[in-house]
Scaffold this motif. Structure first.
Motif, PDB file in Angstrom:
ATOM      1  N   GLU A 151       8.087  -1.844  10.192  1.00 28.31           N
ATOM      2  CA  GLU A 151       7.592  -0.644   9.537  1.00 28.31           C
ATOM      3  C   GLU A 151       7.924   0.649  10.275  1.00 28.31           C
ATOM      4  O   GLU A 151       7.478   1.729   9.881  1.00 28.31           O
ATOM      5  N   TYR A 195      10.457   5.366  -0.037  1.00 26.39           N
ATOM      6  CA  TYR A 195       9.917   4.446   0.964  1.00 26.39           C
ATOM      7  C   TYR A 195       8.394   4.425   0.876  1.00 26.39           C
ATOM      8  O   TYR A 195       7.765   3.362   0.898  1.00 26.39           O
ATOM      9  N   ARG A 196       7.791   5.598   0.764  1.00 27.76           N
ATOM     10  CA  ARG A 196       6.331   5.678   0.704  1.00 27.76           C
ATOM     11  C   ARG A 196       5.790   4.963  -0.530  1.00 27.76           C
ATOM     12  O   ARG A 196       4.757   4.292  -0.462  1.00 27.76           O
ATOM     13  N   LYS A 231      11.410   9.406   7.266  1.00 36.75           N
ATOM     14  CA  LYS A 231      10.924  10.794   7.310  1.00 36.75           C
ATOM     15  C   LYS A 231      11.869  11.698   8.088  1.00 36.75           C
ATOM     16  O   LYS A 231      11.956  12.908   7.808  1.00 36.75           O
ATOM     17  N   HIS A 275       6.052   1.208   0.070  1.00 38.31           N
ATOM     18  CA  HIS A 275       5.192   0.795   1.172  1.00 38.31           C
ATOM     19  C   HIS A 275       3.726   0.710   0.753  1.00 38.31           C
ATOM     20  O   HIS A 275       2.964  -0.108   1.282  1.00 38.31           O
ATOM     21  N   TYR A 317       9.326   3.555   8.112  1.00 35.75           N
ATOM     22  CA  TYR A 317       8.539   4.644   7.509  1.00 35.75           C
ATOM     23  C   TYR A 317       8.812   5.951   8.258  1.00 35.75           C
ATOM     24  O   TYR A 317       9.079   6.998   7.658  1.00 35.75           O
ATOM     25  N   PHE A 325      12.333   9.374   1.797  1.00 33.87           N
ATOM     26  CA  PHE A 325      10.977   9.151   2.276  1.00 33.87           C
ATOM     27  C   PHE A 325      10.015   8.917   1.111  1.00 33.87           C
ATOM     28  O   PHE A 325       9.108   8.083   1.194  1.00 33.87           O
TER      29      PHE A 325
END
Length: 313
Positions: free
Chosen positions: A92, A118-119, A99, A122, A95, A115
């Motif tokens: 992880e 990904y967020r 960014k 996640h 993450y 990002f």
């Protein structure tokens, strides 16, 4: 795609962002067998991955959870040395890397989506909303904004999930009112919710997992396997590869919608009522890729090649 592991990675220097997980340990083996120069960084000098004969160098780094700024500074220093070709966010840490892609891109090859994408992958809430948007099957789901939303629940069993969790942490299987009360007491100690929790029906059927590699939204390769025996932490200890065209189709739609770049893994249950995959979790990374390699599909190798910008059919 078959036989990708036959390509030699000799001379390509790969740095894994951690070495403690089983995913890192399996990626080390897959990359080592493919001929890559593998290096690992981890805050634990006795981490699992350090003891692989495929690891050429180990770098002890600050802990991401303890001091994320120091961890990032360490990574930037390593990749700016000119001695790393590919940064592989095997857990992880991706993450954070997603960014700061603008800082990493001039220094090292790395395959990551935006990002925002990904967020969304996640977060369990974000993944639930993505599946709803794409009309991809999932268990019946309610969003729980606070503990009051659990009042009066009398339909069991259900699964309560924190918005973010790994290796079955942050998940409660609730089969009775007493177990519901116990989960509520545990949650009360954590204070108000920052994000909604998920409350899902229990789907009866075997659990399976699929991993994929994407090139800017295009599905390159995928491998699926069924959990035959459960291991420590809830993950599969024994796996059996399966062919799931419908899962590949779903993965392709998910990756295209998120313009995904790099690795993505999903967990799902096969509904015993009709072989329908119902998705329960998403991990924006490779998860234990050796089973795919045993099936003659080297996803770790493909991930490195995508990172380097190689065009792959």
């Amino acid at each position: 795609m078959r036989g990708s592991g036959l390509r030699s990675g000799r001379g390509v220097r790969v740095l894994l962002s951690e070495g403690a997980s089983t995913s890192a340990r399996e990626a080390i083996t897959a990359l080592g067998l493919a001929g890559y120069h593998v290096e690992v960084c981890d805050p634990d000098p006795r981490c699992l991955g350090r003891f692989s004969s495929f690891v050429r160098r180990f770098h002890r780094c600050p802990g991401l959870r303890i001091d994320p700024q120091a961890f990032l500074a360490f990574i930037l220093d390593r990749v700016s040395s000119g001695q790393v070709d590919v940064l592989l966010p095997i857990h992880e840490q991706g993450y954070l890397f997603a960014k700061v892609q603008d800082r990493l891109a001039p220094l090292v090859a790395v395959a990551l989506p935006s990002f925002e994408s990904y967020r969304q992958a996640h977060s369990k809430v974000g993944f639930h909303r993505l599946l709803t948007e794409l009309d991809i099957p999932q268990p019946e789901t309610r969003l729980i904004a606070d503990l009051r939303d659990l009042a009066g629940l009398d339909r069991f069993p259900v699964v309560l999930k924190a918005p973010v969790g790994t290796a079955s942490r942050g998940t409660w299987l609730i089969s009775s009112a007493a177990e519901l009360d116990a989960a509520r007491r545990e949650l009360e100690t954590a204070g108000p919710f920052d994000e909604p929790y998920l409350l899902q029906e229990v789907v009866r059927g075997p659990i399976e997992h699929a991993q994929a590699v994407f090139d800017r939204g295009r599905l390159i390769a995928a491998h699926a396997f069924r959990q035959v025996a459960r291991g420590a932490g809830g993950g599969p200890a024994i796996k059996d590869s399966v062919d799931r065209p419908q899962v590949r189709s779903h993965l392709a739609r998910i990756g295209e919608r998120l313009a995904w770049h790099g690795a993505l893994s999903v967990d799902y249950l096969i509904d015993e009522r009709g072989d329908v995959p119902r998705y329960i979790d998403c991990n924006p990374r490779l998860v234990e890729p050796m089973s795919a390699r045993f099936a003659d599909l080297d996803l770790a190798d493909l991930l490195v090649r995508v990172s380097l910008g190689e065009a792959i059919e």
